[in-house]
Motif scaffolding. Structure first.
Motif, PDB file in Angstrom:
ATOM      1  N   PHE A  71       7.995   0.583  12.118  1.00 35.81           N
ATOM      2  CA  PHE A  71       8.267  -0.509  11.175  1.00 35.81           C
ATOM      3  C   PHE A  71       7.546  -0.188   9.875  1.00 35.81           C
ATOM      4  O   PHE A  71       6.369   0.178   9.883  1.00 35.81           O
ATOM      5  CB  PHE A  71       7.751  -1.837  11.727  1.00 35.81           C
ATOM      6  CG  PHE A  71       8.443  -2.277  12.985  1.00 35.81           C
ATOM      7  CD1 PHE A  71       9.685  -2.886  12.934  1.00 35.81           C
ATOM      8  CD2 PHE A  71       7.862  -2.060  14.229  1.00 35.81           C
ATOM      9  CE1 PHE A  71      10.342  -3.287  14.095  1.00 35.81           C
ATOM     10  CE2 PHE A  71       8.503  -2.457  15.387  1.00 35.81           C
ATOM     11  CZ  PHE A  71       9.746  -3.071  15.316  1.00 35.81           C
ATOM     12  N   PHE A  72       8.256  -0.332   8.748  1.00 32.57           N
ATOM     13  CA  PHE A  72       7.660   0.002   7.453  1.00 32.57           C
ATOM     14  C   PHE A  72       8.397  -0.724   6.342  1.00 32.57           C
ATOM     15  O   PHE A  72       9.570  -1.081   6.482  1.00 32.57           O
ATOM     16  CB  PHE A  72       7.689   1.521   7.215  1.00 32.57           C
ATOM     17  CG  PHE A  72       9.030   2.152   7.456  1.00 32.57           C
ATOM     18  CD1 PHE A  72       9.918   2.356   6.414  1.00 32.57           C
ATOM     19  CD2 PHE A  72       9.407   2.541   8.718  1.00 32.57           C
ATOM     20  CE1 PHE A  72      11.157   2.926   6.634  1.00 32.57           C
ATOM     21  CE2 PHE A  72      10.641   3.109   8.961  1.00 32.57           C
ATOM     22  CZ  PHE A  72      11.525   3.310   7.911  1.00 32.57           C
ATOM     23  N   PRO A  73       7.719  -0.959   5.202  1.00 37.77           N
ATOM     24  CA  PRO A  73       8.345  -1.632   4.069  1.00 37.77           C
ATOM     25  C   PRO A  73       9.480  -0.768   3.507  1.00 37.77           C
ATOM     26  O   PRO A  73       9.519   0.437   3.741  1.00 37.77           O
ATOM     27  CB  PRO A  73       7.223  -1.775   3.053  1.00 37.77           C
ATOM     28  CG  PRO A  73       5.970  -1.533   3.792  1.00 37.77           C
ATOM     29  CD  PRO A  73       6.317  -0.673   4.962  1.00 37.77           C
ATOM     30  N   TYR A  81       3.229   1.692  12.938  1.00 42.43           N
ATOM     31  CA  TYR A  81       3.276   0.847  11.751  1.00 42.43           C
ATOM     32  C   TYR A  81       2.867   1.681  10.538  1.00 42.43           C
ATOM     33  O   TYR A  81       1.957   2.501  10.628  1.00 42.43           O
ATOM     34  CB  TYR A  81       2.320  -0.329  11.902  1.00 42.43           C
ATOM     35  CG  TYR A  81       2.553  -1.154  13.144  1.00 42.43           C
ATOM     36  CD1 TYR A  81       3.713  -1.912  13.288  1.00 42.43           C
ATOM     37  CD2 TYR A  81       1.623  -1.179  14.169  1.00 42.43           C
ATOM     38  CE1 TYR A  81       3.930  -2.673  14.430  1.00 42.43           C
ATOM     39  CE2 TYR A  81       1.828  -1.943  15.319  1.00 42.43           C
ATOM     40  CZ  TYR A  81       2.989  -2.687  15.435  1.00 42.43           C
ATOM     41  OH  TYR A  81       3.196  -3.441  16.556  1.00 42.43           O
ATOM     42  N   PHE A  82       3.526   1.439   9.403  1.00 42.74           N
ATOM     43  CA  PHE A  82       3.240   2.194   8.193  1.00 42.74           C
ATOM     44  C   PHE A  82       3.005   1.267   7.005  1.00 42.74           C
ATOM     45  O   PHE A  82       3.483   0.140   6.980  1.00 42.74           O
ATOM     46  CB  PHE A  82       4.405   3.150   7.887  1.00 42.74           C
ATOM     47  CG  PHE A  82       4.544   4.223   8.930  1.00 42.74           C
ATOM     48  CD1 PHE A  82       3.803   5.391   8.844  1.00 42.74           C
ATOM     49  CD2 PHE A  82       5.392   4.055  10.006  1.00 42.74           C
ATOM     50  CE1 PHE A  82       3.914   6.375   9.810  1.00 42.74           C
ATOM     51  CE2 PHE A  82       5.509   5.029  10.978  1.00 42.74           C
ATOM     52  CZ  PHE A  82       4.765   6.197  10.883  1.00 42.74           C
ATOM     53  N   ALA A 129       3.100 -12.414  10.906  1.00 40.40           N
ATOM     54  CA  ALA A 129       3.079 -12.257   9.453  1.00 40.40           C
ATOM     55  C   ALA A 129       3.492 -10.858   9.029  1.00 40.40           C
ATOM     56  O   ALA A 129       4.296 -10.685   8.108  1.00 40.40           O
ATOM     57  CB  ALA A 129       1.682 -12.579   8.926  1.00 40.40           C
ATOM     58  N   ALA A 130       2.961  -9.849   9.690  1.00 37.96           N
ATOM     59  CA  ALA A 130       3.235  -8.467   9.297  1.00 37.96           C
ATOM     60  C   ALA A 130       4.685  -8.067   9.528  1.00 37.96           C
ATOM     61  O   ALA A 130       5.250  -7.276   8.772  1.00 37.96           O
ATOM     62  CB  ALA A 130       2.311  -7.519  10.059  1.00 37.96           C
ATOM     63  N   GLN A 133      -2.333  -4.255   8.330  1.00 36.43           N
ATOM     64  CA  GLN A 133      -2.508  -5.511   9.057  1.00 36.43           C
ATOM     65  C   GLN A 133      -2.670  -5.311  10.563  1.00 36.43           C
ATOM     66  O   GLN A 133      -3.409  -6.041  11.202  1.00 36.43           O
ATOM     67  CB  GLN A 133      -1.315  -6.433   8.801  1.00 36.43           C
ATOM     68  CG  GLN A 133      -1.267  -6.976   7.385  1.00 36.43           C
ATOM     69  CD  GLN A 133      -0.058  -7.850   7.172  1.00 36.43           C
ATOM     70  OE1 GLN A 133       1.038  -7.352   6.919  1.00 36.43           O
ATOM     71  NE2 GLN A 133      -0.262  -9.141   7.302  1.00 36.43           N
ATOM     72  N   LEU A 134      -1.943  -4.322  11.118  1.00 37.84           N
ATOM     73  CA  LEU A 134      -1.886  -4.204  12.574  1.00 37.84           C
ATOM     74  C   LEU A 134      -2.479  -2.923  13.135  1.00 37.84           C
ATOM     75  O   LEU A 134      -2.574  -2.779  14.351  1.00 37.84           O
ATOM     76  CB  LEU A 134      -0.427  -4.317  13.047  1.00 37.84           C
ATOM     77  CG  LEU A 134       0.302  -5.599  12.678  1.00 37.84           C
ATOM     78  CD1 LEU A 134       1.745  -5.537  13.155  1.00 37.84           C
ATOM     79  CD2 LEU A 134      -0.411  -6.816  13.255  1.00 37.84           C
ATOM     80  N   GLY A 135      -2.859  -1.996  12.285  1.00 40.79           N
ATOM     81  CA  GLY A 135      -3.343  -0.709  12.773  1.00 40.79           C
ATOM     82  C   GLY A 135      -2.201   0.292  12.817  1.00 40.79           C
ATOM     83  O   GLY A 135      -1.056  -0.025  12.493  1.00 40.79           O
TER      84      GLY A 135
END
Length: 85
Positions: free
Chosen positions: A78-80, A7-8, A47-48, A14-16
């Motif tokens: 997963f990243f924005p 996760y980025f 949510a994340a 939110q998730l580490g």
């Protein structure tokens, strides 16, 4: 069989940073199905990883779509849509 999920940016907050998923506990066979399965794990995951956020996905450091198949040992990120350096 395992898949490493990274996760980025805001998702990481939110998730580490990452988690390793044992293939035997998820029926996911695509990146999109893995995302859906992860969302079902907790309200924080839901949510994340909300699809309305326009998150990008990558499999083995290559951008991909939700229908990208998964294999043993894959890394999924997963990243924005925009991340800072």
């Amino acid at each position: 069989m395992t898949v490493t999920v990274r996760y980025f940016a805001a998702v990481r907050e939110q998730l580490g940073g990452s988690e390793t998923i044992d293939w035997s506990v998820t029926p996911a066979r695509t990146v999109g199905a893995l995302r859906e399965w992860l969302q079902s794990r907790s309200p924080s995951h839901a949510a994340a990883l909300d699809g309305a956020k326009g998150l990008r996905m990558a499999r083995n450091q290559t951008l991909c779509t939700a229908d990208e198949p998964l294999s043993d040992g894959d890394e999924v990120a997963f990243f924005p849509p925009v991340t800072g350096g």
